[in-house]
Design an enzyme around this catalytic site. Structure first.
Site, PDB file in Angstrom:
ATOM      1  N   GLY A 159     -24.086 -26.542  29.637  1.00 16.05           N
ATOM      2  CA  GLY A 159     -25.291 -25.728  29.846  1.00 16.05           C
ATOM      3  C   GLY A 159     -25.519 -24.801  28.670  1.00 16.05           C
ATOM      4  O   GLY A 159     -24.833 -24.895  27.669  1.00 16.05           O
ATOM      5  N   SER A 205     -18.905 -24.299  28.119  1.00 21.29           N
ATOM      6  CA  SER A 205     -19.139 -24.835  26.779  1.00 21.29           C
ATOM      7  C   SER A 205     -20.547 -25.373  26.676  1.00 21.29           C
ATOM      8  O   SER A 205     -21.252 -25.516  27.668  1.00 21.29           O
ATOM      9  CB  SER A 205     -18.134 -25.932  26.454  1.00 21.29           C
ATOM     10  OG  SER A 205     -18.574 -27.144  27.024  1.00 21.29           O
ATOM     11  N   LYS A 206     -20.927 -25.637  25.443  1.00 23.80           N
ATOM     12  CA  LYS A 206     -22.276 -26.119  25.153  1.00 23.80           C
ATOM     13  C   LYS A 206     -22.631 -27.343  25.993  1.00 23.80           C
ATOM     14  O   LYS A 206     -23.777 -27.538  26.354  1.00 23.80           O
ATOM     15  CB  LYS A 206     -22.317 -26.526  23.677  1.00 23.80           C
ATOM     16  CG  LYS A 206     -23.275 -25.665  22.855  1.00 23.80           C
ATOM     17  CD  LYS A 206     -23.732 -26.380  21.620  1.00 23.80           C
ATOM     18  CE  LYS A 206     -22.731 -26.221  20.477  1.00 23.80           C
ATOM     19  NZ  LYS A 206     -23.238 -26.595  19.179  1.00 23.80           N
ATOM     20  N   ARG A 207     -21.622 -28.152  26.262  1.00 23.55           N
ATOM     21  CA  ARG A 207     -21.892 -29.397  26.986  1.00 23.55           C
ATOM     22  C   ARG A 207     -22.308 -29.153  28.436  1.00 23.55           C
ATOM     23  O   ARG A 207     -22.971 -29.972  29.049  1.00 23.55           O
ATOM     24  CB  ARG A 207     -20.668 -30.321  26.935  1.00 23.55           C
ATOM     25  CG  ARG A 207     -20.716 -31.291  25.768  1.00 23.55           C
ATOM     26  CD  ARG A 207     -19.413 -32.004  25.594  1.00 23.55           C
ATOM     27  NE  ARG A 207     -18.371 -31.051  25.161  1.00 23.55           N
ATOM     28  CZ  ARG A 207     -17.274 -30.787  25.826  1.00 23.55           C
ATOM     29  NH1 ARG A 207     -17.034 -31.380  26.962  1.00 23.55           N
ATOM     30  NH2 ARG A 207     -16.398 -29.934  25.347  1.00 23.55           N
TER      31      ARG A 207
END
Ligand code: GLU
Length: 482
Positions: free
Chosen positions: A261, A257-259
């Site tokens: 990387g 997920s975006k969190r």
């Protein structure tokens, strides 16, 4: 029946690598079967709308080599291809379901729904399915009352009526047969209170009207598929085939997920060679043969087989991606490498290099780096005359005795007519032989004096690239100091 597949992203502003993998598999499948692929924009969630997202998506897909046959910009006989331009179609279709008793109006407020959930939880009734018979809807109130409320402007949604006690069975090409009781399926909202359809209704109506034969999408939609099967039946439509692609995971097996990387294709586009990146993405959850990993695009098309896609989550391993980049780097021509190097140098405001020379520099270093972008840091001595000496290297390969060996060699090298790899090599070799010295005893000091670094391309090749004038002056300067 000819194959028709679709990629149906929501315009959230960027293309997720998972989305690219889905698009790629759809494309490979379509091309493998001589079918068609369409791009449909699913923008019914107006709160998530992002300006220019569609253009961005299309350009990202085109960059990746995924050229769709029908899309919002290309058009096609099944358009429009943007859901917000199809609202009338969804409304027509919801009326089919309302008229044959497969859908109903519901008027419950958020508070009433919360209270229902609490009650269900307290009664330990498991999850939060809509408690149809105890809520405020056109089944419990009657249709006349429902119409009255609608006319009075009371907000409402339209839900699908899930039949009781039916076994839902569908085949997933990747997972095999899936069976579930309809009693576990929620009366899904099909039309929201803002009048827009939910994904569940809209995508299904579109897939049917657009003649989609295979729905290839992410695993996160697998739990919703029983609902979709019920809906197909409610409309009296044949359902397409399904293939749910495995999740993408981080190395520690958490969901990518975006969190954790970079996940936007745009970020990878900056850094990686396109073909390397596409090859890597294609192998997230599938390997055509199992005995190698490098495949060109046409091979991916020729070999693509949904049945061979894995069920288990695919690890998104950046080190592996770097490895792919390295492999593809080796295949580039010197001109391609040089062009990339020039772009990197421009970023750090280094300009005015001879392009032919840059081609040679990049080519000489291709096996030493994973990325062309590493070159300015890896081999700064090509671009700066101020040499920084690696301390360990200096201590290991320099002392007063060395000076006595090297000084005469510098004069010999200075006399070289062409200052080419071959001439530098033979001159050095001759000098070593005549003086009974091993080549490596002079190569390291040469490298040290000219580059300051312990690693790099072959030393004579490096010297040729740096050129006579700079090499000699660097050596003399070093010898004066040390
Ligand atoms: N719009 C959905 C998404 O963004 C598409 C899912 C599907 O392919 O059915 O993931």
């Amino acid at each position: 029946m000819s194959v028709r597949v679709r990629f149906a992203p929501s315009p959230t502003g960027y293309l997720h690598v998972g989305g690219l993998r889905t698009a790629l598999y759809n494309y490979l499948f379509a091309k493998h079967h001589n079918g068609k692929m369409i791009l449909r924009i699913e923008d019914t969630d107006r709160s998530r709308f992002v300006e220019n997202a569609t253009e961005n998506l299309i350009s990202m897909l085109e960059w990746a080599g995924i050229i769709v046959d029908e899309s919002p910009t290309k058009g096609g006989e099944f358009g429009p291809y943007i859901q917000s331009q199809r609202t009338n179609i969804y409304l027509e279709h919801i009326h089919i379901l309302l008229n044959n008793g497969k859908a109903y109006y519901a008027f419950d407020t958020a508070e009433e729904l919360d209270a229902m959930r609490e009650k269900l939880q307290a009664g330990n009734q498991g999850d939060y399915r809509y408690d149809r018979m105890n809520m405020k809807n056109s089944i419990t109130l009657g249709m006349d009352k429902a119409i009255e409320l609608i006319n009075a402007g009371i907000p409402y949604v339209i839900r699908m009526l899930v039949p009781d006690n039916e076994e839902i069975i569908f085949k997933d090409i990747i997972r095999g047969e899936v069976k579930i009781s309809s009693n576990e399926v929620d009366d899904q909202i099909l039309i929201k209170s803002d009048g827009f359809p939910t994904y569940h209704l809209a995508h299904l109506v579109d897939d049917h009207l657009m003649g989609i034969t295979h729905v290839i999408r992410g695993e996160e939609w697998l739990p919703s598929t029983p609902k979709h099967c019920i809906l197909y039946k409610a409309f009296g439509w044949e359902q397409p085939e399904f293939a749910h692609l495995p999740l993408l995971l981080n190395k520690d097996k958490t969901k990518l997920s975006k969190r954790t990387g970079s996940v936007a294709v745009e970020d990878f586009r900056e850094k990686y060679i396109k073909d390397a990146f596409i090859n890597f993405v294609a192998l997230l959850g599938w390997n055509p043969t199992g005995d190698r990993e490098i495949y060109d695009f046409q091979e991916l098309i020729d070999l693509f087989n949904l049945e061979k896609v894995n069920k288990a989550g695919a690890v998104f391993d950046l080190q592996k991606l770097d490895w792919f980049n390295f492999q593809y780097l080796q295949k580039l021509s010197p001109e391609e490498m040089g062009k990339m190097l020039n772009e990197e140098l421009l970023k750090i405001e280094k300009t005015g290099y001879d392009l032919n020379w840059l081609n040679k520099v990049a080519y000489a270093l291709r096996e030493r780096v994973h990325f062309i972008s590493e070159i300015p840091n890896y081999a700064p001595y090509f671009f700066n005359d101020e040499i920084e000496y690696e301390q360990d290297y200096l201590e290991k390969h320099w002392n007063a005795d060395k000076k006595n060996i090297i000084l005469p060699l510098v004069f010999e090298l200075e006399k070289c007519k062409d200052f080419t790899h071959d001439e530098l090599h033979s001159t050095t070799k001759k000098y070593c032989e005549e003086n009974g010295i091993k080549m490596k005893e002079v190569i390291h000091p040469l490298r040290l004096m000219i580059t300051g670094k312990s690693i790099g391309a072959g030393m004579f090749e490096t010297m040729e690239l740096i050129g006579r004038e700079k090499c000699i002056s660097r050596m003399k300067k070093f010898l004066e100091k040390e």
